[in-house]
Design an enzyme around this catalytic site. Structure first.
Site, PDB file in Angstrom:
ATOM      1  N   HIS A  62      -3.661   7.331   7.334  1.00  0.00           N
ATOM      2  CA  HIS A  62      -3.783   5.622   7.263  1.00  0.00           C
ATOM      3  C   HIS A  62      -4.768   5.214   7.836  1.00  0.00           C
ATOM      4  O   HIS A  62      -4.866   4.353   8.624  1.00  0.00           O
ATOM      5  CB  HIS A  62      -2.382   5.223   7.935  1.00  0.00           C
ATOM      6  CG  HIS A  62      -2.073   4.016   7.426  1.00  0.00           C
ATOM      7  ND1 HIS A  62      -2.720   2.672   7.696  1.00  0.00           N
ATOM      8  CD2 HIS A  62      -1.044   3.593   6.429  1.00  0.00           C
ATOM      9  CE1 HIS A  62      -1.943   1.720   7.012  1.00  0.00           C
ATOM     10  NE2 HIS A  62      -0.924   2.238   6.128  1.00  0.00           N
ATOM     11  N   ASP A 121       0.598  -1.169   0.112  1.00  0.00           N
ATOM     12  CA  ASP A 121       0.080   0.135   0.019  1.00  0.00           C
ATOM     13  C   ASP A 121       0.768   1.190   0.048  1.00  0.00           C
ATOM     14  O   ASP A 121       0.418   2.363  -0.299  1.00  0.00           O
ATOM     15  CB  ASP A 121      -1.150  -0.007   1.197  1.00  0.00           C
ATOM     16  CG  ASP A 121      -0.428  -0.302   2.557  1.00  0.00           C
ATOM     17  OD1 ASP A 121       0.884  -0.841   2.600  1.00  0.00           O
ATOM     18  OD2 ASP A 121      -1.126   0.271   3.689  1.00  0.00           O
ATOM     19  N   ASP A 157       2.751   3.383   9.666  1.00  0.00           N
ATOM     20  CA  ASP A 157       2.503   2.049   9.785  1.00  0.00           C
ATOM     21  C   ASP A 157       3.282   1.494  11.227  1.00  0.00           C
ATOM     22  O   ASP A 157       4.618   1.175  11.179  1.00  0.00           O
ATOM     23  CB  ASP A 157       2.828   1.345   8.825  1.00  0.00           C
ATOM     24  CG  ASP A 157       1.831   1.219   7.686  1.00  0.00           C
ATOM     25  OD1 ASP A 157       0.973   2.345   7.800  1.00  0.00           O
ATOM     26  OD2 ASP A 157       1.455   0.546   7.256  1.00  0.00           O
TER      27      ASP A 157
HETATM   28 ZN   LIG Z   1       0.370   0.821   5.276  1.00  0.00          ZN
HETATM   29 ZN   LIG Z   2       2.494  -1.513   6.693  1.00  0.00          ZN
END
Ligand SMILES: [Zn+2]
Ligand SMILES: [Zn+2]
Length: 303
Positions: free
Chosen positions: A266, A64, A208
């Protein structure tokens, strides 16, 4: 400095959120943080120029965050680019780019300068430096910061005149930090005619990660912090298992770091409405913003 959120979703794109990508414009250069699928078209929507792209920073090699890269590199080939393009990322970045190039059969007409980085300062540019730390995700993942050098303090021309400095090029010398010796032998230092130096701006991008204690130090007094906050608090356990943070956890990190502004990105595709995420984040960090695609923010200079 100006920040444009190109993609504020996570894992899968939705009609309203593209995959992760953030553009930062500074002094005519464009810095791109992550390059999820769809980044190119968001570039066009945001009226950004491919030609200004200076460097791309990949936080990690989850799809992603990187699947927009091959297409972007090919588009830049159409632009008769002469200057090199820098790509910074974790180990594996070079292989990812090279395999994509091989499979898709393209050779950039410009120099691709790929650098696999480790923690610490990894780049110094004109008037700024960039640092990285490792986060707590499922694979090696970096947070990035861009910190500007301090700027000289305000120049007070009246003070310089009083001390006998003639208006003109000597004013410039003082402002650039040079000490003058005047014709009468008197010495005038920059400190005598200028205020204290002014802090540079600090931008931090954290994607992340589970809530990560090192980020508090890394993002200390950031003028602008982007932190992932994929889920609401009721999903906290799930977030932890998947290697992510909740919006409230992102807000806690921002508060502990003393960040001035916080934008949470995100965002999971499960949240069509963001009320819950917003109220949870704001109960901890009152100014928190849940990012939306194509939002723009100016980061003002320190006075
Ligand atoms: Zn991600
Ligand atoms: Zn990730």
């Amino acid at each position: 400095m100006k920040v444009t959120l190109l993609g504020t979703g996570g894992m899968i794109p939705t009609l309203h959120r593209n995959l992760p990508s953030i553009a930062l414009q500074r002094e005519g250069d464009l810095f791109l943080f992550d390059c999820g699928e769809g980044t190119q078209i968001q570039f066009v929507r945001a009226s950004l120029s491919f030609g200004k792209l200076f460097a791309i920073f990949l936080s990690h090699l989850h799809g992603d965050h990187v699947t927009g890269l091959p297409g972007l590199l090919m588009t830049i080939m159409q632009q008769s680019r002469e200057k090199p393009l820098l790509i910074f990322g974790p180990p594996g970045t070079r292989e990812y780019v090279n395999i994509s190039r091989k499979c898709l059969g393209f050779t950039p007409s410009y120099l691709l300068d790929i650098r696999e980085i480790s923690e610490g300062r990894f780049y110094s540019g004109a008037g700024f430096r960039m640092e990285a730390i490792l986060l707590d995700h499922r694979i090696p993942t970096f947070a990035f910061s861009l910190t500007e050098d301090p700027r000289p303090g305000c120049f007070f021309p009246d003070k310089a005149r009083e001390l006998g400095v003639p208006e003109g090029p000597l004013f410039g010398k003082l402002q650039r930090g040079e000490t003058l010796t005047l014709e009468d032998g008197k010495t005038v230092t920059p400190e005598m005619v200028m205020g204290p130096s002014r802090k540079g701006r600090k931008f931090v991008y954290v994607s992340d990660t589970r809530p990560c204690a090192q980020v508090v130090k890394f993002a200390r007094e950031a003028d602008f912090l982007i932190h992932e906050g994929m889920f609401s608090s009721e999903m906290e356990e799930d977030a932890r298992k998947k290697g992510h943070s909740t919006a409230a956890q992102a807000a806690r990190i921002a508060r502990e770091a003393g960040a001035k502004r916080l934008v949470i990105t995100h965002i999971s595709s499960r949240y069509r409405r963001i009320n819950e995420l917003l109220s949870e984040a704001r109960s901890v960090f009152p100014g928190a913003i849940i990012g939306r695609d194509l939002m723009e923010f100016e980061i003002p200079m320190h006075k």
